[in-house]
Design a protein around this motif. Structure first.
Motif, PDB file in Angstrom:
ATOM      1  N   ILE A  91       0.877  -1.170   0.000  1.00 46.80           N
ATOM      2  CA  ILE A  91       0.000   0.000   0.000  1.00 46.80           C
ATOM      3  C   ILE A  91       0.912   1.216   0.000  1.00 46.80           C
ATOM      4  CG2 ILE A  91      -1.684   1.370   1.281  1.00 46.80           C
ATOM      5  CD1 ILE A  91      -2.931  -1.170   2.283  1.00 46.80           C
ATOM      6  N   GLU A  92       0.701   2.074  -0.969  1.00 46.40           N
ATOM      7  CA  GLU A  92       1.439   3.332  -1.042  1.00 46.40           C
ATOM      8  C   GLU A  92       0.544   4.420  -0.450  1.00 46.40           C
ATOM      9  OE1 GLU A  92       2.528   3.948  -5.125  1.00 46.40           O
ATOM     10  OE2 GLU A  92       3.860   2.202  -5.134  1.00 46.40           O
ATOM     11  N   ILE A  93       0.981   5.009   0.640  1.00 42.48           N
ATOM     12  CA  ILE A  93       0.228   6.088   1.274  1.00 42.48           C
ATOM     13  C   ILE A  93       0.714   7.393   0.654  1.00 42.48           C
ATOM     14  CG2 ILE A  93      -0.324   7.269   3.426  1.00 42.48           C
ATOM     15  CD1 ILE A  93       0.356   4.622   4.874  1.00 42.48           C
ATOM     16  N   ALA A  94      -0.214   8.113   0.032  1.00 42.57           N
ATOM     17  CA  ALA A  94       0.120   9.374  -0.633  1.00 42.57           C
ATOM     18  C   ALA A  94      -0.587  10.531   0.064  1.00 42.57           C
ATOM     19  CB  ALA A  94      -0.281   9.321  -2.104  1.00 42.57           C
ATOM     20  N   ASP A  95       0.047  11.701   0.013  1.00 41.43           N
ATOM     21  CA  ASP A  95      -0.560  12.887   0.617  1.00 41.43           C
ATOM     22  C   ASP A  95      -1.488  13.575  -0.382  1.00 41.43           C
ATOM     23  OD1 ASP A  95       1.104  14.292  -1.132  1.00 41.43           O
ATOM     24  OD2 ASP A  95       2.457  14.987   0.445  1.00 41.43           O
TER      25      ASP A  95
ATOM     26  N   THR B 137       5.366   3.562   2.237  1.00 36.19           N
ATOM     27  CA  THR B 137       4.983   2.336   1.551  1.00 36.19           C
ATOM     28  C   THR B 137       4.902   1.222   2.587  1.00 36.19           C
ATOM     29  OG1 THR B 137       6.063   3.056  -0.481  1.00 36.19           O
ATOM     30  CG2 THR B 137       5.610   0.711  -0.272  1.00 36.19           C
ATOM     31  N   LEU B 138       3.771   0.525   2.608  1.00 31.91           N
ATOM     32  CA  LEU B 138       3.551  -0.549   3.567  1.00 31.91           C
ATOM     33  C   LEU B 138       3.416  -1.872   2.828  1.00 31.91           C
ATOM     34  CD1 LEU B 138       2.746  -1.511   6.509  1.00 31.91           C
ATOM     35  CD2 LEU B 138       0.401  -1.282   5.700  1.00 31.91           C
ATOM     36  N   PRO B 139       4.407  -2.763   2.945  1.00 36.87           N
ATOM     37  CA  PRO B 139       4.253  -4.095   2.361  1.00 36.87           C
ATOM     38  C   PRO B 139       3.176  -4.873   3.120  1.00 36.87           C
ATOM     39  CG  PRO B 139       6.561  -3.621   2.841  1.00 36.87           C
ATOM     40  CD  PRO B 139       5.733  -2.553   3.502  1.00 36.87           C
TER      41      PRO B 139
END
Length: 76
Positions: free
Chosen positions: A53-57, A65-67
């Motif tokens: 999961i790519e956390i974007a602002d 980035t959360l694997p």
């Protein structure tokens, strides 16, 4: 409240979060990403440790980035 987007990436394929979520801070965004990763892995077997999961602002910049493997913990 800031808006964070939780995009799901599997290899070269990006499933972009079109709406985002208003969350108080990056810690809350990370907690939400962990929750999403756990739920998706339980519901859809195709998600595995190679999925992130790519956390974007709000500006669209990936800030974390959360694997999925981090959300699942160690295998027994």
């Amino acid at each position: 409240m800031p808006l964070y987007y939780l995009h799901i990436r599997i290899g070269d394929k990006l499933d972009a979060d079109p709406d985002g979520a208003e969350l108080p801070d990056i810690d809350a965004a990370l907690a939400e990403a962990l929750k999403v990763a756990r739920e998706l892995t339980a519901e859809i077997p195709g998600y595995d440790g190679s999925t992130v999961i790519e956390i974007a602002d709000e500006d669209g910049r990936t800030i974390l980035t959360l694997p999925f493997s981090d959300a699942l913990g160690p295998k027994h």
